[in-house]
Design a protein around this motif. Structure first.
Motif, PDB file in Angstrom:
ATOM      1  N   GLN A  70       8.746   5.018  -8.493  1.00  0.00           N
ATOM      2  CA  GLN A  70       8.130   5.883  -7.489  1.00  0.00           C
ATOM      3  C   GLN A  70       9.126   6.937  -7.020  1.00  0.00           C
ATOM      4  N   GLU A 101      10.405   8.914   3.382  1.00  0.00           N
ATOM      5  CA  GLU A 101       9.933   7.644   2.839  1.00  0.00           C
ATOM      6  C   GLU A 101      11.124   6.684   2.676  1.00  0.00           C
ATOM      7  N   ASP A 161       0.830  -1.198   0.000  1.00  0.00           N
ATOM      8  CA  ASP A 161       0.000   0.000   0.000  1.00  0.00           C
ATOM      9  C   ASP A 161       0.869   1.255   0.000  1.00  0.00           C
ATOM     10  N   ARG A 162       0.726   2.051  -1.051  1.00  0.00           N
ATOM     11  CA  ARG A 162       1.510   3.275  -1.207  1.00  0.00           C
ATOM     12  C   ARG A 162       1.220   4.277  -0.098  1.00  0.00           C
ATOM     13  N   ASN A 163       0.082   4.179   0.560  1.00  0.00           N
ATOM     14  CA  ASN A 163      -0.292   5.127   1.604  1.00  0.00           C
ATOM     15  C   ASN A 163       0.095   4.665   3.012  1.00  0.00           C
ATOM     16  N   ARG A 215       5.579   4.332   3.055  1.00  0.00           N
ATOM     17  CA  ARG A 215       4.885   4.679   1.816  1.00  0.00           C
ATOM     18  C   ARG A 215       5.565   4.115   0.573  1.00  0.00           C
ATOM     19  N   TRP A 216       6.219   2.978   0.725  1.00  0.00           N
ATOM     20  CA  TRP A 216       6.758   2.279  -0.445  1.00  0.00           C
ATOM     21  C   TRP A 216       5.632   1.477  -1.093  1.00  0.00           C
ATOM     22  N   SER A 217       5.619   1.433  -2.390  1.00  0.00           N
ATOM     23  CA  SER A 217       4.589   0.681  -3.112  1.00  0.00           C
ATOM     24  C   SER A 217       4.982  -0.771  -3.344  1.00  0.00           C
ATOM     25  N   LYS A 218       6.131  -1.168  -2.763  1.00  0.00           N
ATOM     26  CA  LYS A 218       6.590  -2.541  -2.939  1.00  0.00           C
ATOM     27  C   LYS A 218       7.060  -3.138  -1.619  1.00  0.00           C
TER      28      LYS A 218
END
Length: 346
Positions: free
Chosen positions: A307, A314, A124-126, A334-337
């Protein structure tokens, strides 16, 4: 009038000279740097060579044996870090105390590790990740920021949030760990942690911090909880009473390692994120020595391919370990991975 002024000045100088000659001035002579397992000699020095009747030394509040004005300290039982040293001087029916410390460093350099990416999963990016743990095939995660702090159950392969609750908006959520059927979740500056039911996410209790004023990361062994507070200390808590029972200080061979954040116990060693650094410190919980450093700076570059990260915010944070399958997971704020990695010794 000028003659009287000169006389007063002269008499003052004589008085000060007599007073200074009668004064006792103490200092503690010690090595600048002590190495674990070496012996260290400390001495109480009277700088004007005045006689001393007796000297007593105390290390971390306990008296140690001494001879004359010196004491021999065996560092093997201390562990690394700063240790309070006090010398009491007895002279002319008086007593004077001198305070100092002994700073002990590790006796070996940490092993350096790089890494290999085994798998990459969505995250989750958030999610401002503060705590991460693997349990029975799922990831459990806590996120931070006031008004945004949550506790989550997450599917690894898809990153889907299967269950989520929010923390009271006045608290900034931090790290978490799972003990039996309980989730222990820390707050940052709230000076307390909360206990939740693993299945229902219902709050079942809370506990106050003691000597450690902040909560950053937490993990556990079979017998104790291990908590970081943003310093170079890791605190040991009783898993039943949640009371702090002691602490270790974390050091390499040449420095104190501060800003210890998210924690995970991996094969008996504490893996710790260092805040704002894409590094994992591998710490011996018995003595505080950093035995290894995982250089994960390349993951930030990997993230930058897809990203744009906010510098100094972050960053890498979040370590989870699947002991049954020997899988190590890491992510960041806030990493998307989410990355499954294997550390490789240099």
């Amino acid at each position: 009038m000028k003659k009287y002024s000169l006389l007063i000045s002269f008499l003052t100088l004589i008085f000060l000279s007599i007073s200074c000659s009668d004064a006792y001035r103490f200092s503690i002579e010690k090595p600048v740097k002590a190495i674990l397992n070496e012996s260290v000699t400390v001495k109480l020095i009277e700088e004007n060579d005045k006689p001393i009747n007796q000297v007593k030394f105390y290390l971390n509040g306990k008296e140690i044996s001494s001879t004359g004005n010196a004491a021999l300290i065996q560092t093997d039982s201390l562990g690394v870090g700063k240790h309070a040293l006090v010398a009491l001087a007895f002279f002319n029916g008086k007593t004077k105390k001198e305070n100092s410390f002994i700073e002990v460093f590790a006796n070996s350099k940490p092993t350096i590790y790089t890494y290999k990416i085994i798998n990459t999963y969505p995250h989750d990016r958030n999610a401002y990740t503060q705590g991460l743990e693997y349990y029975n095939g799922f990831l459990y995660e806590t996120t931070g920021q006031r008004g945004q702090s949550t506790l989550r159950k997450v599917a690894i392969e898809t990153g889907e949030v299967l269950k989520k609750i929010s923390l009271n908006k006045k608290y900034f959520g931090e790290g978490m760990t799972i003990v039996d059927t309980k989730i222990i979740w820390l707050t940052w500056q709230g000076k307390k942690g909360f206990i939740y039911n693993l299945d229902t996410f219902e709050q079942e209790g809370e506990f106050a911090y003691n000597q450690s004023s902040k909560g950053w990361g937490i993990t556990h062994s079979d017998t104790k909880l291990m908590k970081s507070d943003g310093s170079n200390k890791i605190w040991f808590l009783d898993p039943v009473t949640m009371e702090e029972k002691g602490a270790i200080q974390v050091y390499t061979n040449d420095r104190s390692v501060n800003y210890l954040n998210e924690l995970e116990l991996v094969n008996g060693k504490i893996y710790a994120n260092k805040w704002q650094k894409n590094t994992i410190a591998i710490i011996n919980p018995k003595n505080g020595i950093v035995e290894g450093l995982g250089d994960l700076r390349g993951l930030e570059k990997e993230m930058a391919k897809t990203q744009k990260l906010v510098p100094d915010d972050e960053v890498l944070n979040g370590i989870a370990y699947d002991a049954e399958n020997d899988r190590l997971f890491v992510t960041g704020k806030r990493w998307s991975k989410l990355f499954e990695i294997k550390l490789i010794k240099q």
